[in-house]
Design an enzyme around this catalytic site. Structure first.
Site: not given
Ligand code: GLA
Length: 733
Positions: A477, A547
């Site tokens: 990420d 997301d």
């Molecule tokens: C980001 C990612 C999510 C999740 C969060 C965790 O927003 O896109 O899918 O993994 O971080 O903090």
């Protein structure tokens, strides 16, 4: 391979792929221009014919053959300021004597069969399957020791043209280049439109279309990543082009940092497009060189469908590591099910519930390390929280494994929390301006990947976590953009490259890790889909698309994402309702169908779902598992959406539909947004299917390709909002 048959013709440097020709002309032996980009042609004599071209109030050049012309009328391959160029330029130059102008002239060229690639930036995988290559390198020289190489490659079995540029300093003095283009293209005057991708967090890659008007229209990013706001892609199309027909010229940058992508018309209505690195100033010392990233250009006479087919094919056979698209495991992710409340106990119970859904891989998301209880702490300290995971990550992996699931782990290696041990011990490893407090994003700071020590540290840390957890999947990420990017590892002269060198560091880091851990799938994520591009697809066979997990919102995000990326690389999870991001409720079947053509998975807690919905989710997983490998090789065709509607009348303009044309089956998906009263029967046309018969698995009805292409499949009138329908057609004799 060059072409020049009489003294009154310009030297032509043609490049042919299996579908297109791109022909350069060296005008009067001096100016490197583009003469043709279109369907494959052999009419080189006609193309080589020389012309004079100037207009009132332009600066003129008189060539050795007596011709008079103005550079502003020529489709230069790499326009710079100087010698009468009035339009936009492909880069800005600054020399040590203060000069800002330079005139680039042809010095030579060479053809080859081994693509030369930009150093340190992924463009083409070494074992690509695109067929024999034709490569061209054109040498230009400017004033004050500036030399420019333009690199091109085409392939026997691919419809793409690769381009990039290398600057070399042959002088005794430094000079600076700002925002260099990877590619610049001039196109003949016509009625054009521009198509590009824009958006924001949870709303990525919305397709925008606008008339191409006078002046350059440019999108760019400046936060050190491609970002949620746009994509390093631009297309110029004939007005009226749609998914099946019309001319499209497109360019996508194989780069993950700051980019610009521009298109527009010059003062004579000739179109131009270009793209390159933004917010970059590189100073070249004597003898040094600078490579731009690569651009992947596509010409299509079959509309945006033809364009995307060329990109998808390129990614599959020239980018994504061989074998990485096969056997895509059904993912279940802990994020929306548990957020930060993860523990070995919760994870084991979750795994038990996940197995009946058909999940194969459990990804333990954020919250497993150090003191991490929310998004304000602990990034950088990748030690397992043993209160939550008493037997370490190995224990979690075994608990998950007992339910027959593979184990994956979330990490955000590029980031650091201000209160972490790492930030305290190594303040100089943090990217930021020493003269002002660093701006926080999601409560965190960014490590300086331009610093080789940081890269070495991260290789060690990520490797340690993988070994400890036995993970075969890492969700990588990256949750904030850069601001005030200053690298303490670089000299003052190098600061203009800080964000670019960060990206080079990222490629080195991912390159080493993917080589060291070939059994691990490294999924790319950046607050959802904030960093999806052709370069990272060399390391990430899966991207977390967004997301936003609401099925309806996802339709447009996924639709836009497939302009360049093939669907099998795009993670798509069935989530619960009401949706956590937007509060919308959509039917379980629609949520499943919206994800099925992509990389299927779950973003929910099975224990909180109804039995009826769980059965639908499991049905989706079963379908996906049965057909995933065929789907990963299938031709993806957008049927209805922003770029062209194949459904009935414009009143259903909000519908989305796509299909996957596989070796044995055609998988068709249609999404109606709103139900409407008294709706008439409508049909979904399936254009360009191979001739032959197709049998609908559900009804047994047989259709030939002509009926499917001309009338199409009958749609059930939607009985409720957010209805969806799918068909699996078997290719029959
Ligand atoms: C980001 C990612 C999510 C999740 C969060 C965790 O927003 O896109 O899918 O993994 O971080 O903090």
């Amino acid at each position: 391979m060059e072409h020049k048959s009489t003294a009154s013709q310009d030297l032509l440097l043609p490049l042919h792929s299996n579908q297109t020709s791109y022909v350069l002309a060296v005008v009067g032996g001096r100016y490197v221009t583009q003469r043709y980009w279109g369907q494959a042609t052999e009419s080189l004599d006609a193309l080589a014919a020389v012309t004079s071209d100037t207009a009132p109030y332009l600066t003129t050049q008189t060539l050795a053959d007596g011709r008079t012309l103005s550079l502003d009328r020529l489709p230069l391959e790499y326009p710079t300021l100087g010698a009468g160029r009035l339009g936009p330029t492909a880069c800005t130059t600054r020399f040590s004597d203060g000069a800002r102008t330079t005139r680039l002239e042809y010095r030579g060229h060479s053809y080859g069969t081994q693509p030369e690639l930009p150093v340190g930036m992924p463009l083409l995988r070494p074992d690509h399957e695109l067929g024999g290559a034709t490569c061209l390198r054109v040498e230009l020289v400017g004033t004050r020791g500036l030399a420019l190489q333009l690199h091109y490659a085409t392939f026997d079995n691919a419809a793409v043209l690769l381009r990039w540029a290398r600057f070399v300093n042959h002088s005794e003095e430094p000079f600076a280049i700002t925002d260099p283009a990877a590619a610049w293209v001039g196109l003949p005057a016509a009625d054009y439109e521009r198509v590009y991708l824009a958006g924001r967090w949870a709303h990525e890659r919305q397709v925008l279309r606008a008339p191409l008007v006078s002046g350059l229209q440019r999108i760019e990013s400046s936060g050190g990543a491609t970002g949620h706001q746009g994509s390093p892609f631009v297309a110029v199309c004939a007005s009226g082009a749609d998914e099946q027909q019309g001319r499209v010229y497109a360019a996508a940058l194989s780069y993950s940092g700051n980019y610009w992508a521009a298109a527009g018309c010059n003062q004579y209505d000739a179109a131009e497009l270009g793209l390159g690195v933004a917010k970059l100033e590189t100073t070249l010392l004597p003898g040094e060189s600078f490579d731009t990233p690569g651009a992947v250009l596509v010409h299509s006479d079959a509309g945006f469908g033809g364009m995307s087919a060329a990109y998808h094919d390129f990614v599959r056979r020239g980018v994504t590591p061989r074998g990485a698209r096969a056997g895509r495991r059904v993912v279940i992710n802990t994020w929306e099910a548990m957020y930060f409340d993860v523990s070995e106990h919760n994870t084991a119970a979750f795994a038990e519930q996940a197995t009946p859904l058909g999940a194969e891989l459990l990804v333990l998301d954020d919250g497993w390390f150090s003191q991490r209880r929310d998004d304000t702490s602990s990034l950088g300290d990748w030690d397992t929280n043993t209160e939550r995971f008493p037997a370490g990550l190995g224990g979690a992996q075994q608990a998950v494994g007992r339910h027959g699931l593979d184990f994956g782990i979330w990490m955000e290696p590029e980031m650091v929390s201000p209160d972490s041990r790492l930030a305290t011990e190594h303040p100089d490893w943090v990217l930021g301006d020493p003269q002002q407090p660093a701006a926080l994003g999601r409560g965190q700071l960014i490590l300086d990947l331009a610093n080789p020590e940081v890269i070495d540290h991260l290789i060690g840390e990520v490797g340690r976590v993988i070994r400890e957890s036995q993970a075969t999947h890492v969700k990588w990420d990256m949750n904030r953009n850069m601001s005030d990017a200053y690298s303490r590892a670089l000299t003052p002269e190098q600061q203009g490259e800080a964000m670019h060198r960060y990206i080079l560091g990222l490629y080195r880091l991912l390159g080493q890790l993917t080589t060291e851990f070939p059994q691990v799938t490294f999924e790319g994520c950046a607050g959802g889909g904030g960093r999806i591009d052709l370069a990272l697809a060399h390391f990430h066979p899966r991207f977390w698309t967004s997301d936003m997990t609401d099925a309806y919102e996802r339709l447009e995000i996924q639709y836009g994402s497939t302009l360049v990326m093939p669907p099998e690389l795009l993670g798509a999870h069935v989530s619960t309702v009401p949706n956590h991001q937007i509060g919308r409720s959509t039917p379980a079947r629609t949520r499943v169908l919206a994800a099925l053509a992509f990389w299927y998975g779950f973003e929910l807690d099975p224990a909180r779902e109804t039995q009826a919905d769980r059965e639908i989710y499991a049905w989706g997983a079963e379908l996906f598992r049965r057909h995933r490998d065929e789907m990963a090789e299938a031709r993806f065709v957008r049927l209805a959406g922003t770029l062209g509607a194949a459904v009935g009348s414009g009143r259903r303009a909000a519908d989305r539909a796509w299909m996957l044309v596989g070796a044995k089956h055609v998988f068709v998906f249609w999404f109606a947004v709103l139900a409407e009263p008294d709706s008439v029967p409508r049909f979904l046309r399936l254009p360009s299917l191979p001739a032959g018969w197709y049998r609908d698995q559900a009804t047994g009805l047989r259709y030939d390709a002509a009926l499917l292409g001309s009338r199409g499949l009958a749609l059930d009138p939607p009985q409720h909002d957010y209805a969806a329908q799918h068909w699996i057609l078997e290719r029959a004799e």
